[in-house]
Design a protein around this motif. Structure first.
Motif, short mmCIF file in Angstrom:
data_model
loop_
_atom_site.label_atom_id
_atom_site.label_comp_id
_atom_site.label_asym_id
_atom_site.label_seq_id
_atom_site.Cartn_x
_atom_site.Cartn_y
_atom_site.Cartn_z
N ASP A 202 89.52 14.59 84.39
CA ASP A 202 88.37 14.96 83.53
C ASP A 202 87.95 14.26 82.66
O ASP A 202 88.81 13.38 81.68
CB ASP A 202 89.01 16.50 82.89
CG ASP A 202 87.79 17.04 82.32
OD1 ASP A 202 87.49 16.87 81.05
OD2 ASP A 202 87.28 18.05 82.87
N GLU A 207 92.79 15.72 82.13
CA GLU A 207 93.57 16.37 83.08
C GLU A 207 93.22 16.04 84.48
O GLU A 207 91.99 16.03 84.81
CB GLU A 207 93.71 17.62 82.77
CG GLU A 207 94.03 18.27 81.58
CD GLU A 207 94.08 19.90 81.25
OE1 GLU A 207 93.77 20.55 82.42
OE2 GLU A 207 94.30 20.34 80.38
N PHE A 209 92.80 16.40 88.36
CA PHE A 209 92.33 17.36 89.33
C PHE A 209 91.95 16.69 90.75
O PHE A 209 92.03 15.44 90.82
CB PHE A 209 91.20 17.92 89.00
CG PHE A 209 89.83 17.29 88.62
CD1 PHE A 209 89.02 16.88 89.64
CD2 PHE A 209 89.63 16.88 87.26
CE1 PHE A 209 87.87 15.96 89.49
CE2 PHE A 209 88.42 15.93 87.08
CZ PHE A 209 87.55 15.80 88.14
N ASN A 260 89.77 28.46 89.10
CA ASN A 260 89.98 27.78 88.10
C ASN A 260 89.24 26.39 88.15
O ASN A 260 89.61 25.52 87.59
CB ASN A 260 91.35 27.76 87.61
CG ASN A 260 91.89 29.11 87.30
OD1 ASN A 260 91.34 30.11 86.95
ND2 ASN A 260 93.25 29.24 87.72
N PRO A 280 92.04 22.04 90.20
CA PRO A 280 93.59 21.51 89.33
C PRO A 280 94.38 21.23 90.29
O PRO A 280 94.89 21.84 91.46
CB PRO A 280 93.68 22.75 88.51
CG PRO A 280 92.61 23.65 88.34
CD PRO A 280 91.82 23.56 89.44
#
Length: 291
Positions: A202, A207, A209, A260, A280
Motif C-alpha cells: 500500500d 501494508e 497485499f 476487506n 490482504p
C-alpha cells in the motif's frame, strides 16, 4: 486552614465531581443512543433488502411466463398461412417482446446479487491458483471473441483468505467487460487480455497485499466516465447489450470490499485499462501450498 476554607474546597470538589459525573453520563447516553440508532438503521436496511428481494422474485415469475408465451406465440405465427411480409412484421414484434423480457430478467438477477449481503465462505488460498483457474475457465470465451488471453503469475505464493467462488465472480465481471469492450472496438488491432498477480504494498500504509490485475488493450475509459463506473445502474453499454444492466462493476466492488479488499482502476483512452483487485496477504504461517 480555617473551617470556611475547608468547606469551600469541599464544595468545589463536590461540584467538580457532579460535573464530571454528569459529563460521563452524557457521554454514556450519547453512545447508547448512537448504538440504538445504528441497530435501528441496520434493522431497517435488513427489512428493505428482504422487501426488495421478495418483490424482485415476484416479478421474475410473470416475466418467465411472458418469455415462454412469447416463444409459443412466435411458433404459432410461423405456422399461420400469412404472407411473408406479415410473418416478418409479427415475428419481429414478438422477438422484441422476448428480448425485453430477457433484459428485465437480467436486470432482476443483477439486482438480487447487489441487494443481498455477500455471505463468504473464506479459506486460505493461493491467489495464483485462483488466477490460473480463471484463465482456464475464460479461455474458450476469449478465443471466441478474438481476444488473446494470457497469465503472468507471481513466482511466489500469494496466500489470501477468500471465498474463491465469490472472488472469481468479481474478477469474471472484469474479464467479461474487457473482452466485450475490445470486441466492439473496431480500431483495436491488438486484442489482448492479461491476468497478472503480484505482491505489492500500500502506497500510504506500506501494508502488503496480493494484487490481481485484469489488463486489456481496449479503447480505454474516458476520464469523465471513470469516476462513475462503480455507481449502481451506470453503464455506457447500448441498451440490450448483454451485461449492460449497470450493476456488474458495483457487484464486483461489493464482493471485493466484503473480503476487506479494494479495487482500483487506471485507464488511458486508446491504450487500455488496468483493474487491480487488492486483497490482504495472510501471515507466512497461514500460507497454503502452491498447486
Amino acid at each position: 486552614m480555617n473551617t470556611a476554607v475547608v468547606m469551600l474546597i469541599a464544595l468545589v470538589a463536590l461540584v467538580a465531581g457532579f460535573a464530571a459525573g454528569a459529563t460521563l453520563l452524557r457521554v454514556r447516553i450519547a453512545r447508547r443512543l448512537l448504538l440504538e440508532r445504528r441497530d435501528a438503521q441496520a434493522e431497517r436496511a435488513g427489512d428493505l433488502r428482504a422487501l426488495t428481494s421478495g418483490l424482485a422474485h415476484e416479478i421474475k415469475n410473470p416475466l418467465s411466463t411472458i418469455g415462454l408465451n412469447a416463444q409459443l406465440l412466435d411458433e404459432a405465427i410461423r405456422d399461420q398461412p400469412l404472407e411473408e411480409h406479415e410473418h416478418e412484421r409479427l415475428t419481429r414484434r414478438v422477438d422484441v417482446l422476448r428480448r425485453e423480457a430477457e433484459r428485465l430478467r437480467d436486470i432482476l438477477e443483477d439486482f438480487l446479487k447487489f441487494a443481498d449481503e455477500p455471505v463468504l465462505d473464506r479459506l486460505p488460498t493461493d491467489l495464483n491458483t485462483i488466477a490460473d483457474e480463471l484463465v482456464d475457465f475464460f479461455l474458450p470465451s476469449a478465443n471466441h471473441q478474438g481476444v488473446r488471453l494470457r497469465a503472468e503469475l507471481c513466482e511466489q505464493a500469494l496466500p489470501v483468505s477468500v471465498d474463491a467462488s465469490k472472488l472469481k465472480q468479481a474478477a469474471l465481471n472484469l474479464l467479461l467487460n474487457a473482452a466485450q469492450a475490445m470486441e466492439q472496438d473496431e480500431r483495436s488491432a491488438s486484442r489482448e487480455l492479461i491476468i497478472r498477480t503480484a505482491a505489492e504494498a500500500d502506497r500510504e500504509t506500506g501494508e502488503p497485499f496480493a494484487a490481481l490485475h485484469v489488463i486489456d488493450t481496449g479503447p480505454g475509459i474516458p476520464s469523465d466516465v471513470l469516476p462513475r463506473i462503480f455507481e449502481p445502474y451506470f453503464t455506457t453499454k447500448p441498451k440490450g447489450v448483454a451485461g449492460g444492466t449497470g450493476l456488474g462493476l458495483a457487484i464486483t466492488r461489493r464482493l471485493i470490499e466484503a473480503h476487506n479488499g479494494r479495487i482500483d482502476v487506471v485507464s488511458e483512452t486508446g491504450r487500455g485499462t488496468d483493474f487491480t483487485i487488492s486483497i490482504p496477504l495472510l501471515a507466512d504461517t497461514d500460507t497454503p501450498p502452491r498447486r
